[in-house]
Design a protein around this motif. Sequence first.
Motif, short mmCIF file in Angstrom:
data_model
loop_
_atom_site.label_atom_id
_atom_site.label_comp_id
_atom_site.label_asym_id
_atom_site.label_seq_id
_atom_site.Cartn_x
_atom_site.Cartn_y
_atom_site.Cartn_z
N GLU A 148 0.83 -1.21 0.00
CA GLU A 148 0.00 0.00 0.00
C GLU A 148 0.86 1.26 0.00
O GLU A 148 0.72 2.14 0.85
CB GLU A 148 -0.96 -0.01 1.19
CG GLU A 148 -1.99 -1.14 1.12
CD GLU A 148 -3.09 -1.02 2.16
OE1 GLU A 148 -2.96 -0.19 3.08
OE2 GLU A 148 -4.06 -1.78 2.06
N ALA A 149 1.76 1.33 -0.96
CA ALA A 149 2.68 2.47 -1.03
C ALA A 149 1.94 3.80 -1.14
O ALA A 149 2.42 4.83 -0.65
CB ALA A 149 3.62 2.30 -2.23
N HIS A 150 0.77 3.79 -1.78
CA HIS A 150 0.00 5.04 -1.91
C HIS A 150 -0.40 5.57 -0.54
O HIS A 150 -0.59 6.78 -0.37
CB HIS A 150 -1.25 4.80 -2.76
CG HIS A 150 -2.16 3.75 -2.20
ND1 HIS A 150 -1.94 2.40 -2.39
CD2 HIS A 150 -3.28 3.85 -1.44
CE1 HIS A 150 -2.90 1.71 -1.78
NE2 HIS A 150 -3.72 2.56 -1.19
N GLY A 151 -0.54 4.69 0.46
CA GLY A 151 -0.92 5.12 1.80
C GLY A 151 0.22 5.72 2.60
O GLY A 151 0.01 6.19 3.72
N MET A 152 1.43 5.69 2.05
CA MET A 152 2.57 6.28 2.75
C MET A 152 2.62 7.80 2.59
O MET A 152 3.52 8.45 3.11
CB MET A 152 3.88 5.69 2.21
CG MET A 152 4.01 4.19 2.33
SD MET A 152 4.34 3.68 4.02
CE MET A 152 4.64 1.91 3.79
N GLU A 153 1.64 8.36 1.88
CA GLU A 153 1.67 9.80 1.59
C GLU A 153 1.44 10.63 2.84
O GLU A 153 1.96 11.74 2.97
CB GLU A 153 0.60 10.13 0.53
CG GLU A 153 0.78 11.47 -0.11
CD GLU A 153 0.02 11.57 -1.42
OE1 GLU A 153 0.57 12.13 -2.39
OE2 GLU A 153 -1.13 11.09 -1.48
N ASN A 154 0.67 10.12 3.78
CA ASN A 154 0.40 10.88 5.01
C ASN A 154 1.46 10.62 6.07
O ASN A 154 2.12 9.58 6.09
CB ASN A 154 -0.98 10.51 5.56
CG ASN A 154 -2.10 11.07 4.71
OD1 ASN A 154 -2.01 12.18 4.19
ND2 ASN A 154 -3.16 10.29 4.54
N SER A 182 -2.30 3.29 -6.45
CA SER A 182 -2.19 4.38 -7.42
C SER A 182 -0.75 4.84 -7.49
O SER A 182 0.04 4.59 -6.58
CB SER A 182 -3.10 5.55 -7.03
OG SER A 182 -2.67 6.13 -5.81
N ASN A 183 -0.44 5.54 -8.55
CA ASN A 183 0.92 6.07 -8.70
C ASN A 183 0.96 7.51 -8.22
O ASN A 183 1.31 8.43 -8.96
CB ASN A 183 1.38 5.96 -10.16
CG ASN A 183 2.88 6.17 -10.31
OD1 ASN A 183 3.64 5.86 -9.40
ND2 ASN A 183 3.29 6.69 -11.45
N ASN A 184 0.59 7.71 -6.94
CA ASN A 184 0.58 9.05 -6.38
C ASN A 184 1.99 9.49 -6.00
O ASN A 184 2.98 8.80 -6.30
CB ASN A 184 -0.38 9.14 -5.18
CG ASN A 184 0.06 8.24 -4.03
OD1 ASN A 184 1.07 7.55 -4.11
ND2 ASN A 184 -0.71 8.25 -2.95
N LYS A 185 2.08 10.63 -5.32
CA LYS A 185 3.40 11.18 -5.02
C LYS A 185 4.24 10.24 -4.16
O LYS A 185 5.44 10.08 -4.38
CB LYS A 185 3.25 12.54 -4.33
CG LYS A 185 4.58 13.25 -4.08
CD LYS A 185 4.36 14.63 -3.50
CE LYS A 185 3.70 15.55 -4.49
NZ LYS A 185 3.59 16.93 -3.96
N ALA A 186 3.61 9.61 -3.17
CA ALA A 186 4.36 8.69 -2.29
C ALA A 186 4.90 7.51 -3.08
O ALA A 186 6.07 7.13 -2.94
CB ALA A 186 3.45 8.20 -1.16
N ALA A 187 4.05 6.91 -3.91
CA ALA A 187 4.50 5.78 -4.73
C ALA A 187 5.61 6.19 -5.67
O ALA A 187 6.57 5.44 -5.89
CB ALA A 187 3.31 5.21 -5.50
N GLN A 188 5.51 7.39 -6.23
CA GLN A 188 6.53 7.88 -7.15
C GLN A 188 7.86 8.09 -6.43
O GLN A 188 8.92 7.72 -6.95
CB GLN A 188 6.07 9.19 -7.79
CG GLN A 188 4.90 9.02 -8.76
CD GLN A 188 4.35 10.35 -9.24
OE1 GLN A 188 4.93 11.40 -8.98
NE2 GLN A 188 3.21 10.31 -9.92
N GLN A 189 7.81 8.69 -5.24
CA GLN A 189 9.05 8.93 -4.49
C GLN A 189 9.72 7.62 -4.11
O GLN A 189 10.95 7.47 -4.25
CB GLN A 189 8.75 9.74 -3.24
CG GLN A 189 8.40 11.19 -3.49
CD GLN A 189 8.10 11.95 -2.21
OE1 GLN A 189 7.51 11.39 -1.28
NE2 GLN A 189 8.50 13.20 -2.14
N LEU A 190 8.94 6.65 -3.64
CA LEU A 190 9.50 5.37 -3.24
C LEU A 190 10.06 4.62 -4.44
O LEU A 190 11.14 4.03 -4.37
CB LEU A 190 8.43 4.53 -2.54
CG LEU A 190 7.98 5.05 -1.18
CD1 LEU A 190 6.74 4.31 -0.70
CD2 LEU A 190 9.10 4.93 -0.14
N SER A 191 9.35 4.66 -5.56
CA SER A 191 9.83 3.98 -6.76
C SER A 191 11.14 4.59 -7.25
O SER A 191 12.07 3.88 -7.62
CB SER A 191 8.77 4.08 -7.87
OG SER A 191 7.57 3.45 -7.48
#
Length: 416
Positions: free
Chosen positions: A151-157, A183-192
Motif C-alpha cells: 500500500e505504497a500510496h498510503g505512505m503519503e500521510n 495508485s501512482n501518487n506522489k508517495a508511490a513515485q518517491q519510493l519507486s
Amino acid sequence: MSFEEFGLSPELMSGLADVRIKEPTPLKNEVIPPALQGKHLLVKHEAGDDGVFLIPALQKLTTNGEVSGTRVLILTPSVERVKELDETVWAMGYHAQISSAALSMKGIRTEQEQAMKDGAPVVIANPGRLIEILENHKLTLPHVDLIIIDEAHGMENYNLVSRVKDIMQKVEGDPQVLIFSGSNNKAAQQLSSDLLKNPQVIGFDDDAVSESKEKAKSEPEAKKEEPEADTNDQADEEFELDQEEVNRKLAEASVSVVLNPEEKEEAEEKKAEQQAPADEEEPEPVPEDLKQAYIYVPPRAKISTLLAHLEKTLTDKIVVFAASKRTTDRLFRIIRKKGWGVVSINKGLKQEYYDERFGKFTSGDMKILLVGGLSATEVELDEVKQVINYDVPNEVEEYKYRAELVGRGKAARIVS
C-alpha cells in the motif's frame, strides 16, 4: 500457469491449500515469476490478493534452508494490515515452519523489541514503529534480501516516505525491492524513484518509474501532511493513547501504579488480554485435593525443561498455556522439529484457522496444543491429560480457571 509450474516447495503448496488458494490469479501469474527471479517490481495492486507478494517471499525462505536473522521485511502504513499480513504469513508458512513478527503502532513495544533482537525471519511493520526500535536500540538489518512496500500510496500521510528511507539506511547489502500500490501518487513515485533498480512495471504505464525520477529531480521532498479528520487505517500509524481511559481501567482493577508514558500502551494491551469478560462468573475455589505440580527453573532453562517433560508424556493430550503468540511461535518451531504432533492457537487468530488447528487437537491427530494469550475460559477443552503453565498467569483468577479444568475432570493434572 499453475503453482506447480512456479516450482513452489511442497511445504508452501500445503500452506496454500490450508488457506484455500488453489489457482493463481492473473496478477499472480504476472508478478510471481519475475519476483522469484529477483527483479525489482512496481505493481498496481489492491488489497485482497496478498498472496501475490507473500508467495514469492515465503518461497525464497523455503529455498534458503535454515534462515538466520530477518530475511524478509514488509512495510505497510496501516495497523490493521500488519495484523492481517502477520496472520496470513503464519497460515501460509505453517508447514515450512516460517514465523513472523508484527510491529504495529498499537502493539506491545517490549515484545516487538525482543522480536527484532531474536531476528524473526519475516518482519511486518509500520514504518514509524520499526525505525523507532532500530534507532533506540542501535540495530541494523544485515540479512534482509527482500523488501516489500505494501500500500505504497498510503505512505503519503504522516511523512512515512521519509521513515521508509530512514529504514533503508539501516539495511545492509542490496536487497530486492517490490512496491505494491493502488495508485501512482506522489508517495508511490518517491519510493519507486529512490528504491527501485531497473524495475519491471505491472499495471501502470511502463514509463511510470522514469517519470517519477524526473519529478524527484525537479521537486523537493513533500513536507509532512496534516491528517484528515476522518482517516481510518492511516490514522492508526500515529496512534495516541487515551490516558484517561487507562487510568479508569486501572482504578476499576484497584491497581495503584506509576507508569512512564511509553509504558501506558503496554499496560492497556496486557490488561485487555488478561481481563475476563464482564459477565463471566468468578472461578470456583481450587479443590483442596487437586493434584498440582510446580517445577522451578531459571528462565534460560524453561524450554529445555518443557521438552524433557513433554518427552516423558508424548502419549498424553497436553495443553501448554503461554503469555503471547510470540512465545507459542518459538515453542512451535522447536517442538515441531522434534517430530511431535503440535498445533498452536493464539489471540487474534482467524476463526477458520482456529477451528482447523483446534480440530486437529480434539480429534487426536495432534497431541500438543499451544495456547498463546488466551484465557482458559476461551478454549473449550475436554479430556486433557495435562495442563501446563509455561508462563504462570499474572492473575490469580486465570490460574483458577486453568485449575478448574482439572477440578471438573476435563484434565488430569496441572503443572507450572
